[in-house]
Design a protein around this motif. Structure first.
Motif, short mmCIF file in Angstrom:
data_model
loop_
_atom_site.label_atom_id
_atom_site.label_comp_id
_atom_site.label_asym_id
_atom_site.label_seq_id
_atom_site.Cartn_x
_atom_site.Cartn_y
_atom_site.Cartn_z
N HIS A 273 0.85 -1.19 0.00
CA HIS A 273 0.00 0.00 0.00
C HIS A 273 0.89 1.23 0.00
CE1 HIS A 273 -3.45 2.55 0.88
NE2 HIS A 273 -2.77 3.09 1.86
N ILE A 274 0.59 2.17 -0.89
CA ILE A 274 1.33 3.42 -0.97
C ILE A 274 0.32 4.56 -0.94
CG2 ILE A 274 2.91 4.85 -2.33
CD1 ILE A 274 3.84 2.14 -3.60
N GLU A 275 0.49 5.46 0.01
CA GLU A 275 -0.45 6.56 0.18
C GLU A 275 0.31 7.88 0.22
OE1 GLU A 275 -3.86 8.14 3.36
OE2 GLU A 275 -2.71 6.31 3.76
N VAL A 276 -0.22 8.89 -0.48
CA VAL A 276 0.33 10.24 -0.44
C VAL A 276 -0.73 11.17 0.12
CG1 VAL A 276 1.37 12.11 -1.77
CG2 VAL A 276 1.75 9.74 -2.47
N VAL A 277 -0.37 11.90 1.19
CA VAL A 277 -1.30 12.85 1.79
C VAL A 277 -0.75 14.25 1.62
CG1 VAL A 277 -2.17 11.17 3.45
CG2 VAL A 277 -0.25 12.64 4.09
N GLU A 278 -1.65 15.21 1.66
CA GLU A 278 -1.23 16.60 1.47
C GLU A 278 -0.40 17.09 2.66
OE1 GLU A 278 -0.67 20.08 -0.55
OE2 GLU A 278 -1.60 18.23 -1.27
N SER A 279 -0.84 16.79 3.87
CA SER A 279 -0.15 17.26 5.05
C SER A 279 -0.44 16.33 6.22
CB SER A 279 -0.59 18.69 5.39
OG SER A 279 0.04 19.15 6.57
N THR A 280 0.52 16.21 7.11
CA THR A 280 0.32 15.44 8.34
C THR A 280 1.31 15.94 9.38
OG1 THR A 280 0.04 13.22 9.27
CG2 THR A 280 1.95 13.58 7.84
N GLY A 281 1.09 15.51 10.62
CA GLY A 281 2.04 15.86 11.65
C GLY A 281 3.33 15.10 11.48
#
Length: 256
Positions: A16-24
């Protein structure tokens, strides 16, 4: 990122590969998911990271889309406790090889797992154990300075791929290269029954700390100065005949 990583990757190693805009913190996010036994060989990337964690609980913040902030969760069935410490070192080898091949920069390693270009830090790696479950589970995070300007660098001794004149600064291409190298190294290591002989040889070859005079700031306030002579079987740095498992190491006389 320019292209979909899930479409670009031809690596069956990652589930699984996930890209998020922003995180802590990408590390913290994956550690929170470690209780799900189906979460394995998972990758999380953030375009911006607001509470990135380094060694000794140091925090850092990256301007959006100027760095690679990536974490991987892997479960390591059958690994021995002595071999677990090699995972962040393996990651360092993978990052160095990816940056050399894709960005065409003279990257090398400062023990234990900082990546340098011409003596300046371009990337750091942090491995954290995830509690629970019968199989050792580790989240390893990597932060690479890609497009940071001189004014945006977190510390004066840092650098970025842009400042180093890298041939490639597209973050998608760099991530693909890093994941490819990580998967190749991990597959070979597991196939070898977690034997560290080949991995240790690869690490030594890429480690600029070996042969340098160094100062190690050790836990408890002790300071050790001497020549870094080798990496032992547990991945510890030998300064003279003393093994150092943890501490801040400064190169006083580099061997490059």
């Amino acid at each position: 990122m320019r292209r979909s990583l899930t479409e670009s990757l031809e690596l069956s190693y990652f589930s699984h590969i996930e890209v998020v805009e922003s995180t802590g913190s990408t590390n913290a996010d994956l550690i929170a998911r470690a209780g799900d036994p189906n979460t394995d060989h998972a990758v999380l990337l953030a375009e911006a990271q607001e509470q990135g964690r380094g060694r000794h609980a140091r925090t850092w913040v990256s301007p959006p889309r100027t760095q690679i902030a990536m974490s991987l969760l892997v479960r390591l069935p059958g690994i021995t406790p002595d071999s677990l410490g090699w995972l962040p070192l393996l990651t360092g080898v993978a990052v160095v090889d990816a940056l050399r091949a894709t960005a065409a920069v003279p990257a090398n390693l400062k023990w234990p797992n900082d990546v340098l270009i011409d003596g300046r830090k371009v990337a750091g790696i942090l491995a954290e154990f995830a509690a629970g479950g019968p199989v050792p589970t580790v989240v390893v995070g990597t932060g690479v300075n890609v497009g940071l300007t001189e004014a945006e660098l977190p510390v004066p001794h840092a650098t970025s791929l842009v400042l180093a004149g890298a041939r490639e600064i597209d973050r998608t291409e760099l991530v693909l290269s890093m994941l490819t190298e990580f998967a190749r190294r991990m597959t070979a290591w597991q196939a070898a029954g977690w034997d560290t002989a080949d991995l240790a040889a690869a690490y030594r070859e890429r480690c600029a700390t070996l042969g340098a005079q160094v100062r190690a700031e050790l836990p408890g306030g002790k300071t050790l100065i001497g020549i870094a002579t080798d990496i032992d079987d547990a991945g510890r740095l030998l300064i003279g005949d003393q093994a150092v498992a943890a501490g801040d190491v400064t190169h006083l006389r580099a061997n490059y």
